[in-house]
Enzyme design. Structure first.
Site, PDB file in Angstrom:
ATOM      1  N   HIS A  62      43.868  36.703  51.465  1.00 21.53           N
ATOM      2  CA  HIS A  62      43.956  36.741  50.006  1.00 21.53           C
ATOM      3  C   HIS A  62      43.423  35.460  49.369  1.00 21.53           C
ATOM      4  O   HIS A  62      43.722  34.365  49.817  1.00 21.53           O
ATOM      5  CB  HIS A  62      45.408  36.978  49.590  1.00 21.53           C
ATOM      6  CG  HIS A  62      45.515  37.538  48.234  1.00 21.53           C
ATOM      7  ND1 HIS A  62      45.213  38.838  47.948  1.00 21.53           N
ATOM      8  CD2 HIS A  62      45.839  36.967  47.067  1.00 21.53           C
ATOM      9  CE1 HIS A  62      45.362  39.044  46.673  1.00 21.53           C
ATOM     10  NE2 HIS A  62      45.742  37.920  46.103  1.00 21.53           N
ATOM     11  N   PRO A  63      42.633  35.587  48.299  1.00 25.07           N
ATOM     12  CA  PRO A  63      42.073  34.408  47.631  1.00 25.07           C
ATOM     13  C   PRO A  63      43.112  33.702  46.752  1.00 25.07           C
ATOM     14  O   PRO A  63      44.109  34.298  46.345  1.00 25.07           O
ATOM     15  CB  PRO A  63      40.961  34.995  46.758  1.00 25.07           C
ATOM     16  CG  PRO A  63      41.430  36.378  46.464  1.00 25.07           C
ATOM     17  CD  PRO A  63      42.178  36.838  47.695  1.00 25.07           C
ATOM     18  N   SER A  68      40.043  41.756  40.089  1.00 29.21           N
ATOM     19  CA  SER A  68      40.753  40.474  40.097  1.00 29.21           C
ATOM     20  C   SER A  68      40.633  39.691  38.799  1.00 29.21           C
ATOM     21  O   SER A  68      41.642  39.257  38.250  1.00 29.21           O
ATOM     22  CB  SER A  68      40.300  39.611  41.275  1.00 29.21           C
ATOM     23  OG  SER A  68      40.927  40.046  42.446  1.00 29.21           O
ATOM     24  N   GLU A  82      42.744  41.362  36.139  1.00 32.77           N
ATOM     25  CA  GLU A  82      44.176  41.181  36.366  1.00 32.77           C
ATOM     26  C   GLU A  82      44.596  39.737  36.084  1.00 32.77           C
ATOM     27  O   GLU A  82      45.625  39.500  35.456  1.00 32.77           O
ATOM     28  CB  GLU A  82      44.517  41.586  37.797  1.00 32.77           C
ATOM     29  CG  GLU A  82      44.324  43.069  38.051  1.00 32.77           C
ATOM     30  CD  GLU A  82      44.184  43.445  39.506  1.00 32.77           C
ATOM     31  OE1 GLU A  82      43.997  44.649  39.761  1.00 32.77           O
ATOM     32  OE2 GLU A  82      44.244  42.570  40.384  1.00 32.77           O
ATOM     33  N   GLN A  83      43.799  38.785  36.551  1.00 34.59           N
ATOM     34  CA  GLN A  83      44.141  37.383  36.335  1.00 34.59           C
ATOM     35  C   GLN A  83      43.992  36.999  34.869  1.00 34.59           C
ATOM     36  O   GLN A  83      44.725  36.144  34.372  1.00 34.59           O
ATOM     37  CB  GLN A  83      43.293  36.485  37.238  1.00 34.59           C
ATOM     38  CG  GLN A  83      43.656  36.661  38.705  1.00 34.59           C
ATOM     39  CD  GLN A  83      42.975  35.664  39.605  1.00 34.59           C
ATOM     40  OE1 GLN A  83      42.874  34.478  39.274  1.00 34.59           O
ATOM     41  NE2 GLN A  83      42.525  36.115  40.768  1.00 34.59           N
ATOM     42  N   PHE A  87      48.834  31.462  48.132  1.00 35.03           N
ATOM     43  CA  PHE A  87      49.891  32.026  47.312  1.00 35.03           C
ATOM     44  C   PHE A  87      49.400  33.352  46.738  1.00 35.03           C
ATOM     45  O   PHE A  87      48.316  33.430  46.174  1.00 35.03           O
ATOM     46  CB  PHE A  87      50.207  31.041  46.177  1.00 35.03           C
ATOM     47  CG  PHE A  87      51.253  31.510  45.216  1.00 35.03           C
ATOM     48  CD1 PHE A  87      52.588  31.523  45.580  1.00 35.03           C
ATOM     49  CD2 PHE A  87      50.910  31.913  43.940  1.00 35.03           C
ATOM     50  CE1 PHE A  87      53.565  31.932  44.689  1.00 35.03           C
ATOM     51  CE2 PHE A  87      51.873  32.318  43.035  1.00 35.03           C
ATOM     52  CZ  PHE A  87      53.205  32.333  43.419  1.00 35.03           C
ATOM     53  N   LEU A 127      50.461  36.558  44.209  1.00 29.72           N
ATOM     54  CA  LEU A 127      51.386  37.030  43.189  1.00 29.72           C
ATOM     55  C   LEU A 127      50.666  38.073  42.352  1.00 29.72           C
ATOM     56  O   LEU A 127      49.498  37.903  42.017  1.00 29.72           O
ATOM     57  CB  LEU A 127      51.831  35.871  42.294  1.00 29.72           C
ATOM     58  CG  LEU A 127      52.904  36.185  41.269  1.00 29.72           C
ATOM     59  CD1 LEU A 127      54.260  36.394  41.961  1.00 29.72           C
ATOM     60  CD2 LEU A 127      53.021  35.060  40.267  1.00 29.72           C
ATOM     61  N   ALA A 128      51.348  39.141  42.031  1.00 28.15           N
ATOM     62  CA  ALA A 128      50.754  40.221  41.238  1.00 28.15           C
ATOM     63  C   ALA A 128      50.618  39.770  39.788  1.00 28.15           C
ATOM     64  O   ALA A 128      51.446  40.082  38.945  1.00 28.15           O
ATOM     65  CB  ALA A 128      51.594  41.483  41.353  1.00 28.15           C
ATOM     66  N   ALA A 129      49.567  39.034  39.500  1.00 28.05           N
ATOM     67  CA  ALA A 129      49.348  38.471  38.158  1.00 28.05           C
ATOM     68  C   ALA A 129      49.255  39.562  37.104  1.00 28.05           C
ATOM     69  O   ALA A 129      49.641  39.361  35.963  1.00 28.05           O
ATOM     70  CB  ALA A 129      48.083  37.626  38.144  1.00 28.05           C
TER      71      ALA A 129
END
Length: 168
Positions: free
Chosen positions: A64-65, A81, A84-85, A116, A118-120
């Site tokens: 995961h990035p 991504s 979502e981010q 790390f 996390l579902a941003a």
């Protein structure tokens, strides 16, 4: 797109469309393709999650990035991504915010050995969560991280199935 079309996809088309589900882990999509036919969206997701659960625990989080990391800045992530981010405000960080986040990632990676996750998209306060002092052991965090990756990947097949076919 309906499930009949998904089930009719050849390997290359399936990987092209669903290879984005679990970021930087194409093995997952390849393995899931072999499990066709899928009865519905829930069945498709179940196969993705079963495969993730069967992987060695460290495999998925190590792929995961970093949130708002180098890959995001260089446009190397899937289209999902950045969207979502962005929802978590991570794409609009200034230089200082990116440096702070990179430093927090480095501390986290040094302690746990992976990025790390996390579902941003879910509106979690990513920077605050990453900045909190870790109160768990590396083994506990390793058990938690694949669940976060699953949360990240969970809405992606539904998004793809409801997307305009021209976007795929």
């Amino acid at each position: 797109m309906d499930m009949e079309k998904v089930n009719a996809m050849d390997f290359g088309d399936f990987v092209d469309v669903f290879g984005k589900d679990i970021e930087r882990c194409p093995l997952t999509t390849a393995a899931v393709w072999s499990q066709r036919p899928f009865s519905d969206l829930e069945d498709l997701e179940k196969h993705f999650f079963y495969f993730i659960a069967a992987l060695p625990q460290e495999r998925v989080p190590r792929c995961h990035p970093d949130l708002a990391g180098r890959e995001l800045q260089q446009g190397e992530l899937t289209a999902e991504s950045p969207r979502e981010q962005s929802g978590a405000g991570l794409t609009s960080l200034g230089a200082e915010g990116r440096r702070r986040l990179a430093a927090l990632h480095a501390v986290y990676r040094a302690r746990f050995g992976f990025s790390f996750a996390l579902a941003a998209r879910l509106g979690d306060p990513a920077v605050r969560e990453l900045a909190r002092p870790p109160h768990c052991t590396p083994a506990q965090e390793l058990r938690t991280a694949p669940g976060e990756v699953k949360k990240i990947g969970h809405p992606r097949p539904a998004d793809l199935l409801s997307a305009d076919p021209a976007r795929l």
